[in-house]
Design a protein around this motif. Structure first.
Motif, PDB file in Angstrom:
ATOM      1  N   GLY A   1     -48.757  -5.929  81.089  1.00  0.00           N
ATOM      2  CA  GLY A   1     -48.248  -7.291  81.814  1.00  0.00           C
ATOM      3  C   GLY A   1     -47.436  -7.399  82.540  1.00  0.00           C
ATOM      4  N   ALA A   2     -46.806  -5.865  82.844  1.00  0.00           N
ATOM      5  CA  ALA A   2     -45.807  -5.826  84.586  1.00  0.00           C
ATOM      6  C   ALA A   2     -45.996  -6.118  85.399  1.00  0.00           C
ATOM      7  CB  ALA A   2     -45.133  -4.481  83.452  1.00  0.00           C
ATOM      8  N   ASP A   3     -45.437  -6.703  86.574  1.00  0.00           N
ATOM      9  CA  ASP A   3     -45.710  -6.488  87.984  1.00  0.00           C
ATOM     10  C   ASP A   3     -44.620  -5.507  88.740  1.00  0.00           C
ATOM     11  OD1 ASP A   3     -46.587  -9.241  87.757  1.00  0.00           O
ATOM     12  OD2 ASP A   3     -44.737  -9.750  87.401  1.00  0.00           O
ATOM     13  N   ALA A   4     -43.732  -4.384  87.854  1.00  0.00           N
ATOM     14  CA  ALA A   4     -43.773  -3.351  88.740  1.00  0.00           C
ATOM     15  C   ALA A   4     -43.026  -2.223  87.292  1.00  0.00           C
ATOM     16  CB  ALA A   4     -42.700  -3.253  89.605  1.00  0.00           C
ATOM     17  N   LEU A   5     -43.201  -0.975  87.748  1.00  0.00           N
ATOM     18  CA  LEU A   5     -42.514  -0.575  86.884  1.00  0.00           C
ATOM     19  C   LEU A   5     -41.434   0.966  87.587  1.00  0.00           C
ATOM     20  CD1 LEU A   5     -46.131   1.551  85.590  1.00  0.00           C
ATOM     21  CD2 LEU A   5     -44.590  -0.174  84.534  1.00  0.00           C
TER      22      LEU A   5
ATOM     23  N   PHE B   1     -36.997  -7.949  82.391  1.00  0.00           N
ATOM     24  CA  PHE B   1     -37.049  -6.780  82.406  1.00  0.00           C
ATOM     25  C   PHE B   1     -37.990  -6.673  81.090  1.00  0.00           C
ATOM     26  CE2 PHE B   1     -33.486  -6.048  85.602  1.00  0.00           C
ATOM     27  CZ  PHE B   1     -33.858  -5.108  85.744  1.00  0.00           C
ATOM     28  N   VAL B   2     -39.469  -5.718  80.733  1.00  0.00           N
ATOM     29  CA  VAL B   2     -40.094  -6.359  80.099  1.00  0.00           C
ATOM     30  C   VAL B   2     -40.104  -4.879  79.270  1.00  0.00           C
ATOM     31  CG1 VAL B   2     -41.634  -8.652  80.264  1.00  0.00           C
ATOM     32  CG2 VAL B   2     -42.102  -5.867  81.751  1.00  0.00           C
ATOM     33  N   ALA B   3     -40.592  -4.168  77.590  1.00  0.00           N
ATOM     34  CA  ALA B   3     -40.169  -3.033  76.763  1.00  0.00           C
ATOM     35  C   ALA B   3     -41.551  -2.457  77.582  1.00  0.00           C
ATOM     36  CB  ALA B   3     -39.960  -3.485  75.491  1.00  0.00           C
ATOM     37  N   GLU B   4     -42.470  -3.271  77.491  1.00  0.00           N
ATOM     38  CA  GLU B   4     -44.225  -2.412  77.522  1.00  0.00           C
ATOM     39  C   GLU B   4     -44.827  -2.187  79.118  1.00  0.00           C
ATOM     40  OE1 GLU B   4     -44.358  -0.637  75.039  1.00  0.00           O
ATOM     41  OE2 GLU B   4     -43.413  -1.233  73.927  1.00  0.00           O
ATOM     42  N   PRO B   5     -44.866  -1.944  79.239  1.00  0.00           N
ATOM     43  CA  PRO B   5     -45.877  -1.859  80.832  1.00  0.00           C
ATOM     44  C   PRO B   5     -47.004  -2.763  81.441  1.00  0.00           C
ATOM     45  CG  PRO B   5     -47.000   0.772  79.553  1.00  0.00           C
ATOM     46  CD  PRO B   5     -44.933  -0.327  78.591  1.00  0.00           C
TER      47      PRO B   5
ATOM     48  N   MET C   1     -41.504 -15.476  88.809  1.00  0.00           N
ATOM     49  CA  MET C   1     -41.085 -14.061  87.953  1.00  0.00           C
ATOM     50  C   MET C   1     -41.910 -12.912  87.480  1.00  0.00           C
ATOM     51  SD  MET C   1     -37.904 -13.752  86.005  1.00  0.00           S
ATOM     52  CE  MET C   1     -37.520 -15.221  85.339  1.00  0.00           C
ATOM     53  N   TYR C   2     -40.729 -12.188  88.428  1.00  0.00           N
ATOM     54  CA  TYR C   2     -41.146 -10.636  88.408  1.00  0.00           C
ATOM     55  C   TYR C   2     -41.171 -10.033  87.027  1.00  0.00           C
ATOM     56  CZ  TYR C   2     -42.524 -11.679  93.533  1.00  0.00           C
ATOM     57  OH  TYR C   2     -43.053 -12.292  94.237  1.00  0.00           O
ATOM     58  N   ARG C   3     -41.930  -9.420  86.557  1.00  0.00           N
ATOM     59  CA  ARG C   3     -41.608  -9.217  85.182  1.00  0.00           C
ATOM     60  C   ARG C   3     -41.304  -6.875  85.549  1.00  0.00           C
ATOM     61  NH1 ARG C   3     -45.673 -12.459  84.520  1.00  0.00           N
ATOM     62  NH2 ARG C   3     -47.232 -10.203  84.587  1.00  0.00           N
ATOM     63  N   ILE C   4     -40.817  -6.447  85.464  1.00  0.00           N
ATOM     64  CA  ILE C   4     -40.493  -5.094  85.013  1.00  0.00           C
ATOM     65  C   ILE C   4     -39.808  -4.387  84.010  1.00  0.00           C
ATOM     66  CG2 ILE C   4     -38.489  -3.325  86.658  1.00  0.00           C
ATOM     67  CD1 ILE C   4     -39.931  -5.460  88.273  1.00  0.00           C
ATOM     68  N   CYS C   5     -40.636  -2.866  84.077  1.00  0.00           N
ATOM     69  CA  CYS C   5     -40.870  -2.176  82.898  1.00  0.00           C
ATOM     70  C   CYS C   5     -40.039  -1.353  82.966  1.00  0.00           C
ATOM     71  CB  CYS C   5     -42.373  -2.018  82.174  1.00  0.00           C
ATOM     72  SG  CYS C   5     -41.829  -0.813  80.873  1.00  0.00           S
ATOM     73  N   CYS C   6     -38.165  -0.531  82.575  1.00  0.00           N
ATOM     74  CA  CYS C   6     -38.184   0.632  82.980  1.00  0.00           C
ATOM     75  C   CYS C   6     -39.092   1.789  82.519  1.00  0.00           C
ATOM     76  CB  CYS C   6     -37.051   0.678  82.600  1.00  0.00           C
ATOM     77  SG  CYS C   6     -36.205  -0.283  83.867  1.00  0.00           S
ATOM     78  N   LEU C   7     -39.408   2.863  82.374  1.00  0.00           N
ATOM     79  CA  LEU C   7     -40.219   3.783  81.377  1.00  0.00           C
ATOM     80  C   LEU C   7     -39.327   4.848  80.684  1.00  0.00           C
ATOM     81  CD1 LEU C   7     -43.620   3.900  83.030  1.00  0.00           C
ATOM     82  CD2 LEU C   7     -43.089   2.357  80.765  1.00  0.00           C
ATOM     83  N   ASN C   8     -38.116   5.184  82.617  1.00  0.00           N
ATOM     84  CA  ASN C   8     -37.236   5.813  81.269  1.00  0.00           C
ATOM     85  C   ASN C   8     -36.178   4.809  81.761  1.00  0.00           C
ATOM     86  OD1 ASN C   8     -38.915   8.387  83.287  1.00  0.00           O
ATOM     87  ND2 ASN C   8     -38.249   8.757  81.340  1.00  0.00           N
ATOM     88  N   ASN C   9     -34.339   5.895  80.750  1.00  0.00           N
ATOM     89  CA  ASN C   9     -33.108   4.768  81.653  1.00  0.00           C
ATOM     90  C   ASN C   9     -32.616   4.937  83.112  1.00  0.00           C
ATOM     91  OD1 ASN C   9     -30.836   3.880  80.650  1.00  0.00           O
ATOM     92  ND2 ASN C   9     -29.535   6.161  80.318  1.00  0.00           N
ATOM     93  N   ILE C  10     -32.674   3.549  83.628  1.00  0.00           N
ATOM     94  CA  ILE C  10     -32.775   3.755  84.915  1.00  0.00           C
ATOM     95  C   ILE C  10     -31.160   3.270  84.913  1.00  0.00           C
ATOM     96  CG2 ILE C  10     -33.213   2.571  87.028  1.00  0.00           C
ATOM     97  CD1 ILE C  10     -34.948   4.393  85.931  1.00  0.00           C
ATOM     98  N   ALA C  11     -30.251   3.259  85.571  1.00  0.00           N
ATOM     99  CA  ALA C  11     -28.532   3.056  85.902  1.00  0.00           C
ATOM    100  C   ALA C  11     -28.350   2.165  86.252  1.00  0.00           C
ATOM    101  CB  ALA C  11     -28.207   4.480  87.535  1.00  0.00           C
ATOM    102  N   LYS C  12     -27.385   1.538  85.150  1.00  0.00           N
ATOM    103  CA  LYS C  12     -27.503  -0.170  85.193  1.00  0.00           C
ATOM    104  C   LYS C  12     -27.169  -0.896  86.784  1.00  0.00           C
ATOM    105  CE  LYS C  12     -24.969  -3.658  82.608  1.00  0.00           C
ATOM    106  NZ  LYS C  12     -24.552  -4.965  84.096  1.00  0.00           N
ATOM    107  N   VAL C  13     -26.164  -0.064  87.538  1.00  0.00           N
ATOM    108  CA  VAL C  13     -25.817  -0.319  88.769  1.00  0.00           C
ATOM    109  C   VAL C  13     -27.183  -0.777  89.839  1.00  0.00           C
ATOM    110  CG1 VAL C  13     -26.020   1.943  89.350  1.00  0.00           C
ATOM    111  CG2 VAL C  13     -24.773   0.419  91.071  1.00  0.00           C
TER     112      VAL C  13
END
Length: 390
Positions: free
Chosen positions: A30-34, A24-28, A1-13
């Motif tokens: 421990g995330a695998d990618a931002l 999707f995780v709330a904080e960077p 399972m890859y953990r992704i953190c969005c640091l800005n609003n990224i379009a749902k599409v």
């Protein structure tokens, strides 16, 4: 399972393209990618597990690119995804510089309660007159995705177009209308053009590329447009040129204390890529780049590592991704270690960018953590990543 953190609003599409196998995780931490747009990451602590950062946009001045490279963190951007949106706004900026549309609209708003406004408008409109864009000579500095789109659109609008780009790629050259005149000297372009529009990234080499000396070469009353980065222009020199009429208009998408107080400037609040279509395109492209890298080890549109593509990783196979210094002998050591581990290299590719190199190897056999640890301990190797597909 890859953990992704969005640091800005990224379009749902875009985020919807990261389905099963992604969380999707709330904080960077421990995330695998931002996934990021404008958030400033220069003070961000790069966690040991962070694999990649994808910028939903072209500019990456908000990301510590070289620090990421040294840690084996791939930084992606999305060149061309917002090109049409920026192109349309640049053309709009040119038309606003030609015709005092803003002044005319303001006059109507100020006199909206006048019952005789229609009659008065016929007299008032003379003060808002202008000139046509067709037939003017326009210089496009930077012929990447946006610059090329702008140049081609201007040809269709009846302009004479000159292009300057010392790093023009073959693909970009093929996309340009054959009627565009390519020049190799920026000074020549500045001296011959009624309009100059900037479309290059902000780097140490391009900072203040338009300063007092360059402005002095421009025809009196020429229009300068900057929808790339404000650092490209020496704003003090430009303000003086606007005051004395050397430059007729400055149209920019970067509001700051200097530009917003310039005479004869049209300053927009960074609207270039602010369309729903552009945001969707950037989000989709960024998500696809992340997914291909995380699942297959492939790199497309990275700003700190070269492009690498071994296709989709077959079910049951394994790949090892190695980030290392671009120095002689490293590839040989890596190959020898894999052979010594009893593994056969089925496919391998290597690309470098400056001092950074990336090698992706697909093997047959069981690629153990012990082998990966030995590879990671080799001189010059910064990071080793095992990629498996169940």
């Amino acid at each position: 399972m890859y953990r992704i953190c969005c640091l800005n609003n990224i379009a749902k599409v875009g985020t919807d393209r990261l389905g099963p196998g992604y969380e999707f995780v709330a904080e960077p931490e421990g995330a695998d990618a931002l996934l990021v747009r404008s958030a400033n990451l220069h003070e961000l602590e790069l966690g040991g597990g962070l694999l990649a950062i994808a910028r939903a946009g072209a500019g990456v001045n908000n990301i510590p690119v070289e620090r990421c490279a040294e840690s084996g963190v791939v930084v992606f951007n999305t060149p061309g995804a917002n090109a049409n949106a920026v192109k349309e706004l640049v053309i709009c900026g040119m038309l606003l510089a030609c015709r005092d549309v803003i002044g005319g609209a303001a006059w109507v708003a100020e006199n909206s309660d006048d019952p005789e406004i229609a009659k008065r408008a016929e007299k008032a409109k003379k003060q808002f007159g202008g000139f046509e864009l067709a037939g003017k000579r326009v210089g496009v500095v930077g012929l990447g995705a946006i610059g090329a789109a702008v140049a081609n659109a201007l040809i269709d609008l009846g302009c004479e177009v000159m292009g300057y780009d010392p790093y023009l790629s073959i693909n970009a050259a093929w996309s340009l209308d054959r009627r565009i005149e390519h020049v190799t000297d920026l000074g020549e372009l500045l001296a011959r053009c009624d309009f100059v529009t900037l479309h290059v990234p902000a780097t140490d080499a391009t900072r203040h590329m338009v300063g007092a000396d360059q402005i002095a070469r421009m025809p009196r009353g020429a229009v300068l447009l900057n929808f790339a980065r404000d650092a490209l222009v020496d704003e003090q020199a430009l303000a003086e040129a606007l005051d004395d009429g050397r430059v007729g208009r400055y149209v920019t998408d970067f509001a700051n204390p200097a530009s917003s107080n310039m005479r004869n400037a049209i300053v927009l609040p960074h609207l270039g890529a602010s369309t729903g279509e552009a945001e969707d395109n950037c989000a989709v492209m960024a998500a696809d780049e992340l997914r291909d890298y995380l699942e297959n080890g492939n790199i497309r549109n990275s700003v700190n590592y070269g492009q690498v593509d071994l296709g989709e990783l077959a079910e049951g196979n394994e790949r090892v991704a190695l980030f290392h210094e671009n120095v002689q002998g490293v590839i040989g050591l890596i190959s020898a270690e894999i052979a010594a581990s009893g593994l056969n290299i089925e496919n391998m590719t290597n690309k470098s960018r400056g001092s950074n190199a990336y090698t992706l190897i697909e093997v047959s056999g069981d690629l153990t953590q012990e082998t990966c640890a030995r590879l990671a301990g080799m001189p010059g190797v910064r990071r080793v990543r095992l990629i498996e597909r169940p």
